[in-house]
Every structure is written in C-alpha cells, then in structure tokens.
Motif scaffolding. Structure first.
Motif, PDB file in Angstrom:
ATOM      1  N   GLU A   1      26.444  56.277  20.214  1.00 13.94           N
ATOM      2  CA  GLU A   1      26.523  54.909  19.711  1.00 13.94           C
ATOM      3  C   GLU A   1      27.165  53.953  20.717  1.00 13.94           C
ATOM      4  OE1 GLU A   1      27.457  57.602  17.925  1.00 13.94           O
ATOM      5  OE2 GLU A   1      25.676  57.587  16.632  1.00 13.94           O
ATOM      6  N   THR A   2      28.237  54.389  21.365  1.00 14.11           N
ATOM      7  CA  THR A   2      28.984  53.488  22.249  1.00 14.11           C
ATOM      8  C   THR A   2      28.941  53.876  23.715  1.00 14.11           C
ATOM      9  OG1 THR A   2      31.069  54.727  22.032  1.00 14.11           O
ATOM     10  CG2 THR A   2      30.583  53.057  20.338  1.00 14.11           C
ATOM     11  N   GLY A   3      28.580  55.117  24.022  1.00 13.15           N
ATOM     12  CA  GLY A   3      28.627  55.599  25.395  1.00 13.15           C
ATOM     13  C   GLY A   3      30.022  55.999  25.838  1.00 13.15           C
ATOM     14  N   GLY A   4      30.999  55.932  24.925  1.00 12.36           N
ATOM     15  CA  GLY A   4      32.372  56.297  25.250  1.00 12.36           C
ATOM     16  C   GLY A   4      32.519  57.786  25.505  1.00 12.36           C
ATOM     17  N   VAL A   5      33.481  58.132  26.342  1.00 12.95           N
ATOM     18  CA  VAL A   5      33.742  59.532  26.698  1.00 12.95           C
ATOM     19  C   VAL A   5      35.004  60.004  25.994  1.00 12.95           C
ATOM     20  CG1 VAL A   5      34.182  61.150  28.568  1.00 12.95           C
ATOM     21  CG2 VAL A   5      32.647  59.206  28.943  1.00 12.95           C
ATOM     22  N   THR A   6      34.884  61.103  25.273  1.00 16.58           N
ATOM     23  CA  THR A   6      36.000  61.681  24.521  1.00 16.58           C
ATOM     24  C   THR A   6      36.204  63.121  24.973  1.00 16.58           C
ATOM     25  OG1 THR A   6      35.624  60.277  22.589  1.00 16.58           O
ATOM     26  CG2 THR A   6      36.829  62.330  22.216  1.00 16.58           C
ATOM     27  N   ILE A   7      37.455  63.555  25.004  1.00 23.03           N
ATOM     28  CA  ILE A   7      37.781  64.938  25.357  1.00 23.03           C
ATOM     29  C   ILE A   7      38.661  65.531  24.272  1.00 23.03           C
ATOM     30  CG2 ILE A   7      39.108  66.388  26.947  1.00 23.03           C
ATOM     31  CD1 ILE A   7      38.119  64.786  29.234  1.00 23.03           C
ATOM     32  N   THR A   8      38.389  66.791  23.906  1.00 24.75           N
ATOM     33  CA  THR A   8      39.255  67.523  22.981  1.00 24.75           C
ATOM     34  C   THR A   8      39.759  68.783  23.668  1.00 24.75           C
ATOM     35  OG1 THR A   8      37.462  68.839  21.997  1.00 24.75           O
ATOM     36  CG2 THR A   8      37.949  66.692  21.002  1.00 24.75           C
ATOM     37  N   ASN A   9      40.988  69.164  23.313  1.00 22.70           N
ATOM     38  CA  ASN A   9      41.586  70.379  23.866  1.00 22.70           C
ATOM     39  C   ASN A   9      42.821  70.710  23.057  1.00 22.70           C
ATOM     40  OD1 ASN A   9      43.765  71.285  26.415  1.00 22.70           O
ATOM     41  ND2 ASN A   9      41.992  72.526  25.940  1.00 22.70           N
ATOM     42  N   ASN A  10      42.905  71.963  22.604  1.00 19.70           N
ATOM     43  CA  ASN A  10      44.069  72.418  21.828  1.00 19.70           C
ATOM     44  C   ASN A  10      44.378  71.499  20.661  1.00 19.70           C
ATOM     45  OD1 ASN A  10      44.534  74.713  23.415  1.00 19.70           O
ATOM     46  ND2 ASN A  10      45.719  73.540  24.904  1.00 19.70           N
ATOM     47  N   ASN A  11      43.345  71.157  19.899  1.00 15.04           N
ATOM     48  CA  ASN A  11      43.466  70.326  18.692  1.00 15.04           C
ATOM     49  C   ASN A  11      43.938  68.908  19.005  1.00 15.04           C
ATOM     50  OD1 ASN A  11      43.143  69.881  15.965  1.00 15.04           O
ATOM     51  ND2 ASN A  11      45.138  70.727  15.380  1.00 15.04           N
ATOM     52  N   ASN A  12      43.740  68.465  20.209  1.00 16.27           N
ATOM     53  CA  ASN A  12      44.049  67.091  20.601  1.00 16.27           C
ATOM     54  C   ASN A  12      42.758  66.343  20.869  1.00 16.27           C
ATOM     55  OD1 ASN A  12      47.051  67.116  20.747  1.00 16.27           O
ATOM     56  ND2 ASN A  12      46.669  68.715  22.252  1.00 16.27           N
TER      57      ASN A  12
ATOM     58  N   MET B   1      41.197  62.846  22.547  1.00 17.00           N
ATOM     59  CA  MET B   1      41.419  61.699  23.428  1.00 17.00           C
ATOM     60  C   MET B   1      40.132  60.888  23.464  1.00 17.00           C
ATOM     61  SD  MET B   1      43.439  63.691  26.498  1.00 17.00           S
ATOM     62  CE  MET B   1      43.838  62.165  27.333  1.00 17.00           C
ATOM     63  N   ILE B   2      40.187  59.686  22.912  1.00 18.30           N
ATOM     64  CA  ILE B   2      38.991  58.883  22.676  1.00 18.30           C
ATOM     65  C   ILE B   2      38.833  57.808  23.752  1.00 18.30           C
ATOM     66  CG2 ILE B   2      37.818  57.382  21.010  1.00 18.30           C
ATOM     67  CD1 ILE B   2      39.375  58.746  18.811  1.00 18.30           C
ATOM     68  N   ASP B   3      37.561  57.551  24.113  1.00 14.57           N
ATOM     69  CA  ASP B   3      37.196  56.453  25.017  1.00 14.57           C
ATOM     70  C   ASP B   3      38.028  56.456  26.301  1.00 14.57           C
ATOM     71  OD1 ASP B   3      35.246  55.598  23.272  1.00 14.57           O
ATOM     72  OD2 ASP B   3      36.576  54.211  22.222  1.00 14.57           O
ATOM     73  N   LEU B   4      37.967  57.542  27.022  1.00 13.02           N
ATOM     74  CA  LEU B   4      38.688  57.653  28.286  1.00 13.02           C
ATOM     75  C   LEU B   4      37.921  56.948  29.407  1.00 13.02           C
ATOM     76  CD1 LEU B   4      39.729  61.413  28.204  1.00 13.02           C
ATOM     77  CD2 LEU B   4      41.197  59.461  27.766  1.00 13.02           C
TER      78      LEU B   4
ATOM     79  N   ASP C   1      40.695  58.597  34.054  1.00 13.38           N
ATOM     80  CA  ASP C   1      41.517  59.414  33.166  1.00 13.38           C
ATOM     81  C   ASP C   1      40.855  60.750  32.850  1.00 13.38           C
ATOM     82  OD1 ASP C   1      43.587  57.632  33.082  1.00 13.38           O
ATOM     83  OD2 ASP C   1      42.963  56.680  31.213  1.00 13.38           O
ATOM     84  N   TYR C   2      39.544  60.740  32.542  1.00 10.64           N
ATOM     85  CA  TYR C   2      38.938  62.029  32.182  1.00 10.64           C
ATOM     86  C   TYR C   2      38.800  62.931  33.404  1.00 10.64           C
ATOM     87  CZ  TYR C   2      34.031  60.853  33.536  1.00 10.64           C
ATOM     88  OH  TYR C   2      32.883  60.530  34.204  1.00 10.64           O
ATOM     89  N   LEU C   3      38.624  62.352  34.589  1.00  7.65           N
ATOM     90  CA  LEU C   3      38.586  63.189  35.787  1.00  7.65           C
ATOM     91  C   LEU C   3      39.945  63.817  36.062  1.00  7.65           C
ATOM     92  CD1 LEU C   3      36.322  61.237  38.306  1.00  7.65           C
ATOM     93  CD2 LEU C   3      35.862  63.436  37.212  1.00  7.65           C
ATOM     94  N   LYS C   4      41.012  63.053  35.867  1.00 12.50           N
ATOM     95  CA  LYS C   4      42.354  63.612  36.032  1.00 12.50           C
ATOM     96  C   LYS C   4      42.577  64.765  35.066  1.00 12.50           C
ATOM     97  CE  LYS C   4      44.790  59.512  37.777  1.00 12.50           C
ATOM     98  NZ  LYS C   4      45.819  58.492  37.457  1.00 12.50           N
TER      99      LYS C   4
ATOM    100  N   PHE D   1      49.355  64.162  30.795  1.00 16.32           N
ATOM    101  CA  PHE D   1      48.548  64.215  29.585  1.00 16.32           C
ATOM    102  C   PHE D   1      49.300  64.817  28.414  1.00 16.32           C
ATOM    103  CE2 PHE D   1      44.526  62.478  30.568  1.00 16.32           C
ATOM    104  CZ  PHE D   1      44.374  62.611  31.938  1.00 16.32           C
ATOM    105  N   GLU D   2      50.233  65.712  28.668  1.00 10.50           N
ATOM    106  CA  GLU D   2      51.067  66.226  27.583  1.00 10.50           C
ATOM    107  C   GLU D   2      51.879  65.096  26.963  1.00 10.50           C
ATOM    108  OE1 GLU D   2      53.356  69.318  29.269  1.00 10.50           O
ATOM    109  OE2 GLU D   2      51.697  70.782  29.301  1.00 10.50           O
TER     110      GLU D   2
END
Length: 280
Positions: A226-237, A239-242, A246-249, A270-271
C-alpha cells in the motif's frame, strides 16, 4: 628425562591424541550446528532423563530405574525421529562440504553480498509498491516453515527476489525464506500473530512477520504493497517505515559477522530504539 619423553612420544600416544582431537572437533561442530535450534531444548530433556537414571540407581529406585531403562533402550529410534530436521540439516551441510570447511572471511563476504542483494530488491519494490516478505534464518531453525514453501535452493540475487514477488506470478504470495545465505524456498507460510498491539492499518504480511518473530530469532523484511514502506521484525519487535540507512544498519548489525571485534556498534543503537518503544 629423555627416557620419559621417548616413552610419551610413542605411536600409540600420537594416535590417541589424534583420536581425542577428532572426537572433540566433531562434537564441537555438532554443538555449533544445533546451537539455537529446537534440538537444544530436546537435548536438555535427554540430559534430565540421564540425571534421573543416575539418581534412581543411587537411591535404589528399581521401578523408576526400569522405566528409564526402557526409555533409554528406545532412545536411538526416538532421537532419529525427534531430531530428524537437524539430522537432515547436518547431512546437507556435509553434502555441501560446509561441515568440514569453515572460512570466516568467505562467510562474511557472503553475508555482505546477501544484504546488498536484499537492499537492491527492497529499493526496487519499495519505489513500485510491490509487496514482499523476506525472512532470514539466524540461529533458530525454520525447517517447519520451509517445508510449507516451494523449494528453490538458489543463489541470492536482487533480480530473483524482485521476480519472485511480482504480482500475479505463482510464487509472489507468501514468504521467501533465506537460509545459509541462499534462498531456500518461496511462497512459504508463516504463522500470523494474534497480537492486538499491531496497528490496524498493517496487513497480513506484517502480521506474518511479527508471528515468525514471536517464535524464532529470524529477521524479516516487509515491503508494504500500500505505501512502499519498509518494515523489519526481529525477536517480537516491530520497526515500521525505516529509511534505507536505518534498515541497512540493522541488517548489517544482525546478519553480517563483525570484521575484527566481536561487538557491533549498531546493536546497541537498535536495542535502545526497541526499549524506547519501537515495539508496536
């Protein structure tokens, strides 16, 4: 002294040392292979049974000892059944030669290349709003979910990832799972999270990404249709619209082995983000 040294440096002593070294190395590689998988928990259960058997022998608990003996007698068959995914994974490693060959520099180069190819695909799909779901295995095995997908066992390239998620193609619906720096499967099914904390505007892909992060330590990248936004999940976390930076880091911190020092400067960053409320 010379007599003592000559008596120690016999062929029998050398072969015994080689024997011990080989057994130690094989056990070490097996432990590294099983580290972080479900097999570790099962192995702990085996140790508990062994401890109970020793206690039963020491306290002369004959009935308990008899039952444990029966369990141990059938343990070989049980271990083959219970540890079947890990045994298959180990045989695959042996077949590829990776069980006997460990080149840290080569592995790091593959990890860097993997992140670069994922970035290429994410940038292309994000600009064109092509939905994508990419899960990268870390320590916890994803065999249960890999079995639901269509096998690819292909080298990771941005072009292949893009082509996989092009709408109305056979493989676009579902997740791509990456294991050992290779695309294992496409169109895999991930568990959907039932968490009420997930924003209502997020769709099935995001719920699947959160779901897999609740039960494994895998890193999952989502591109919103819908938006083209990039989101990452890890260990029940979540992270929306990076941003790309930020997502490369994050991907480099989680997936690329450190070059020299064991620590990684991005992990703490990130922690802290997670602690401040990145979990949605």
């Amino acid at each position: 002294m010379q007599n003592i040294l000559s008596s120690l440096l016999t062929w029998s002593t050398v072969t015994n040392l080689i024997d011990i070294a080989v057994v130690w190395w094989v056990l070490y590689r097996l432990i590294m292979l099983l580290r972080g998988t479900k097999a570790v928990q099962l192995f702990r259960g085996v140790l508990v049974i062994a401890v109970i058997r020793i206690i039963a022998w020491y306290l002369q608990l004959r009935s308990v000892a008899f039952i444990i003996d029966q369990v141990i007698n059938w343990s070989v068959v049980a271990i083959v059944i219970i540890f079947q995914p890990e045994i298959r994974r180990g045989l695959e490693h042996i077949g590829r030669g990776s069980f006997f060959r460990h080149n840290r520099d080569s592995a790091r180069e593959q990890e860097v290349r993997m992140v670069r190819e994922i970035d290429t695909a994410v940038q292309y799909m994000s600009k064109r709003r092509i939905g994508a779901l990419i899960t990268i295995q870390k320590n916890t095995g994803l065999e249960d979910y890999i079995e639901t997908g269509i096998k690819m066992d292909a080298e990771i390239t941005g072009a292949l990832l893009i082509n996989t998620f092009i709408p109305n193609t056979p493989l676009h619906d579902g997740a791509v799972i990456i294991r050992d720096n290779r695309i294992a499967v496409a169109a895999a099914y991930l568990p959907l999270s039932e968490s009420s904390a997930i924003p209502k505007n997020l769709g099935t892909r995001h719920r699947a990404a959160v779901g897999i992060s609740e039960v494994t330590d895998a890193v999952t990248v989502v591109v919103s249709e819908e938006t083209g936004g990039v989101t990452i999940t890890n260990n029940n976390n979540l992270m929306i619209d990076l941003s790309r930076e930020d997502y490369l880091k994050f991907l480099n911190a989680q997936l690329v082995s450190p070059e020299e020092e064991p620590g990684n400067p991005y992990r703490e960053f990130f922690e802290n983000i997670f602690k401040r409320g990145a979990k949605k």
